[in-house]
Design a protein around this motif. Structure first.
Motif, PDB file in Angstrom:
ATOM      1  N   MET A 108       0.644  -1.159   0.090  1.00 22.97           N
ATOM      2  CA  MET A 108      -0.126   0.157  -0.194  1.00 22.97           C
ATOM      3  C   MET A 108       0.416   1.255   0.009  1.00 22.97           C
ATOM      4  N   PRO A 109       1.101   2.211  -0.718  1.00 23.33           N
ATOM      5  CA  PRO A 109       1.777   3.724  -0.703  1.00 23.33           C
ATOM      6  C   PRO A 109       1.343   4.119  -0.029  1.00 23.33           C
ATOM      7  N   LYS A 110       2.083   4.644   0.473  1.00 24.22           N
ATOM      8  CA  LYS A 110       2.337   6.109   1.509  1.00 24.22           C
ATOM      9  C   LYS A 110       1.143   6.648   1.370  1.00 24.22           C
ATOM     10  N   GLN A 111       0.192   7.909   2.257  1.00 24.70           N
ATOM     11  CA  GLN A 111      -0.694   8.012   2.403  1.00 24.70           C
ATOM     12  C   GLN A 111       0.128  10.370   1.812  1.00 24.70           C
ATOM     13  N   ARG A 112       0.178  10.842   1.000  1.00 30.39           N
ATOM     14  CA  ARG A 112       0.622  12.005   1.182  1.00 30.39           C
ATOM     15  C   ARG A 112      -0.150  12.891   1.800  1.00 30.39           C
ATOM     16  N   ILE A 113       0.932  13.927   3.084  1.00 32.27           N
ATOM     17  CA  ILE A 113       0.458  14.409   3.834  1.00 32.27           C
ATOM     18  C   ILE A 113       0.135  15.730   3.543  1.00 32.27           C
ATOM     19  N   THR A 114      -0.657  16.988   3.227  1.00 26.61           N
ATOM     20  CA  THR A 114      -0.433  17.669   2.472  1.00 26.61           C
ATOM     21  C   THR A 114      -1.204  18.909   3.950  1.00 26.61           C
ATOM     22  N   LYS A 115      -0.051  20.376   3.887  1.00 27.37           N
ATOM     23  CA  LYS A 115      -0.735  21.392   3.977  1.00 27.37           C
ATOM     24  C   LYS A 115      -1.493  22.026   4.500  1.00 27.37           C
ATOM     25  N   GLU A 116      -2.818  21.345   3.642  1.00 24.28           N
ATOM     26  CA  GLU A 116      -4.512  21.571   4.008  1.00 24.28           C
ATOM     27  C   GLU A 116      -5.048  20.191   4.462  1.00 24.28           C
ATOM     28  N   MET A 117      -3.795  19.192   4.645  1.00 25.29           N
ATOM     29  CA  MET A 117      -4.525  18.301   5.558  1.00 25.29           C
ATOM     30  C   MET A 117      -4.527  18.179   7.141  1.00 25.29           C
ATOM     31  N   VAL A 118      -3.576  18.704   7.243  1.00 23.60           N
ATOM     32  CA  VAL A 118      -2.156  19.491   8.657  1.00 23.60           C
ATOM     33  C   VAL A 118      -3.691  19.875   9.248  1.00 23.60           C
ATOM     34  N   VAL A 119      -3.941  21.561   8.553  1.00 25.62           N
ATOM     35  CA  VAL A 119      -4.832  22.553   9.070  1.00 25.62           C
ATOM     36  C   VAL A 119      -6.186  22.052   9.107  1.00 25.62           C
ATOM     37  N   ASN A 120      -6.593  21.230   8.287  1.00 29.45           N
ATOM     38  CA  ASN A 120      -8.227  20.874   8.617  1.00 29.45           C
ATOM     39  C   ASN A 120      -8.335  19.989   9.963  1.00 29.45           C
ATOM     40  N   ALA A 121      -6.999  19.422   9.944  1.00 32.91           N
ATOM     41  CA  ALA A 121      -7.560  18.066  10.882  1.00 32.91           C
ATOM     42  C   ALA A 121      -7.379  19.105  12.514  1.00 32.91           C
ATOM     43  N   ALA A 122      -6.645  20.298  12.149  1.00 31.03           N
ATOM     44  CA  ALA A 122      -6.084  20.703  13.688  1.00 31.03           C
ATOM     45  C   ALA A 122      -7.073  21.762  13.355  1.00 31.03           C
ATOM     46  N   PHE A 123      -8.095  21.996  12.490  1.00 31.38           N
ATOM     47  CA  PHE A 123      -9.006  23.103  12.491  1.00 31.38           C
ATOM     48  C   PHE A 123     -10.361  22.297  13.427  1.00 31.38           C
ATOM     49  N   GLU A 124     -10.919  20.746  12.953  1.00 36.37           N
ATOM     50  CA  GLU A 124     -11.263  19.890  13.645  1.00 36.37           C
ATOM     51  C   GLU A 124     -10.822  19.214  14.692  1.00 36.37           C
ATOM     52  N   ILE A 125      -9.703  19.643  15.751  1.00 39.83           N
ATOM     53  CA  ILE A 125      -9.233  19.180  16.650  1.00 39.83           C
ATOM     54  C   ILE A 125      -9.758  20.511  17.427  1.00 39.83           C
ATOM     55  N   ALA A 126      -9.287  21.743  16.809  1.00 43.56           N
ATOM     56  CA  ALA A 126     -10.084  22.771  18.206  1.00 43.56           C
ATOM     57  C   ALA A 126     -11.253  22.906  17.842  1.00 43.56           C
ATOM     58  N   ARG A 127     -12.089  22.574  16.876  1.00 47.86           N
ATOM     59  CA  ARG A 127     -14.014  22.447  16.384  1.00 47.86           C
ATOM     60  C   ARG A 127     -14.569  21.834  18.454  1.00 47.86           C
ATOM     61  N   SER A 128     -13.358  20.500  18.238  1.00 49.87           N
ATOM     62  CA  SER A 128     -14.367  19.698  19.493  1.00 49.87           C
ATOM     63  C   SER A 128     -13.401  19.667  20.325  1.00 49.87           C
ATOM     64  N   SER A 129     -12.379  20.496  20.667  1.00 51.19           N
ATOM     65  CA  SER A 129     -11.640  20.394  21.804  1.00 51.19           C
ATOM     66  C   SER A 129     -11.411  21.504  22.360  1.00 51.19           C
ATOM     67  N   GLY A 130     -11.062  22.349  21.646  1.00 51.47           N
ATOM     68  CA  GLY A 130     -10.143  23.842  21.531  1.00 51.47           C
ATOM     69  C   GLY A 130      -8.790  24.292  21.272  1.00 51.47           C
ATOM     70  N   MET A 131      -8.371  25.344  20.820  1.00 51.56           N
ATOM     71  CA  MET A 131      -7.323  25.800  20.487  1.00 51.56           C
ATOM     72  C   MET A 131      -5.957  24.459  21.040  1.00 51.56           C
ATOM     73  N   GLU A 132      -6.239  25.150  22.881  1.00 52.56           N
ATOM     74  CA  GLU A 132      -4.967  24.313  23.368  1.00 52.56           C
ATOM     75  C   GLU A 132      -4.831  22.524  23.049  1.00 52.56           C
ATOM     76  N   GLN A 133      -5.790  22.172  22.380  1.00 47.28           N
ATOM     77  CA  GLN A 133      -5.741  21.165  22.361  1.00 47.28           C
ATOM     78  C   GLN A 133      -4.857  20.667  20.845  1.00 47.28           C
ATOM     79  N   VAL A 134      -4.657  21.608  20.137  1.00 46.80           N
ATOM     80  CA  VAL A 134      -3.936  21.864  18.347  1.00 46.80           C
ATOM     81  C   VAL A 134      -2.482  21.704  18.540  1.00 46.80           C
ATOM     82  N   MET A 135      -2.525  20.309  19.097  1.00 51.43           N
ATOM     83  CA  MET A 135      -0.237  19.974  18.910  1.00 51.43           C
ATOM     84  C   MET A 135      -0.959  18.556  17.669  1.00 51.43           C
ATOM     85  N   VAL A 136       1.337  19.021  17.520  1.00 50.86           N
ATOM     86  CA  VAL A 136       1.452  18.345  16.741  1.00 50.86           C
ATOM     87  C   VAL A 136       1.581  16.614  17.005  1.00 50.86           C
TER      88      VAL A 136
END
Length: 188
Positions: A1-29
């Protein structure tokens, strides 16, 4: 199975979803990597510093809120329904509301600066026309409601188990009537 290419958009979208559900303080690497399903390495390649990522999340929050408010306003009662939509947002999306309200704003040294930065400049003219008051009084009414809505929305978003939306909307309407009465008196 090929490796998934991680894009900046994916990172920002994941960070947004974390912030949305748990708050900005949970936006960690680590949390972002877990959300995407990858190691932390691709996240670090896009996030030289977390401040830049948080700014990207704040921009996405602002876009979300603009779209939310636009979808929830009543075009026949634009002014009051806009305030109500912000309160509804505080109820439905408390973490996003807090991020929107509490993020650092640069270049704001007066309430006039805040008004210019946070509102649509044509709205005062629309309010003035609809309520038959001067643009100056409409602007003051709008600023008063902006300040009041930010305050009561913040209270609403941080209370547990929570104040009823009906109580908040009634209080907001009371404030609107008082500010409108003052604007009408000052207008004459």
């Amino acid at each position: 199975m090929p490796k998934q290419r991680i894009t900046k958009e994916m990172v920002v979208n994941a960070a947004f979803e974390i912030a949305r559900s748990s708050g900005m303080e949970q936006v960690m690497v680590k949390n972002i990597a877990d959300k995407i399903g990858c190691s932390v390495q691709p996240i670090y390649s896009y996030c030289k510093n977390m401040d830049g990522l948080r700014q990207d999340v704040i921009l996405q929050v602002n876009r979300f809120i603009q779209e939310y408010v636009a979808a929830h306003i009543n075009k026949d009662d634009l002014f009051r329904s806009t305030g109500k939509s912000y309160i509804q947002l505080a109820k439905e999306e408390p973490h996003l509301f807090k991020i929107f309200i509490l993020h650092q704003r640069q270049g704001i040294s007066s309430l006039d600066d805040l008004y210019q930065a946070e509102t649509n400049p044509q709205l005062a003219e629309i309010i003035a026309d609809k309520l038959h008051i001067s643009t100056t009084h409409a602007r003051q009414l709008h600023l008063n409601m902006l300040i009041y809505t930010i305050g009561i929305g913040t209270i609403f978003s941080v209370t547990t188990p929570g104040i009823s939306a009906d109580e908040i909307f009634a209080q907001q309407e009371t404030a609107y009537e008082a500010f409108l009465k003052q604007a009408l008196e000052d207008n004459h």
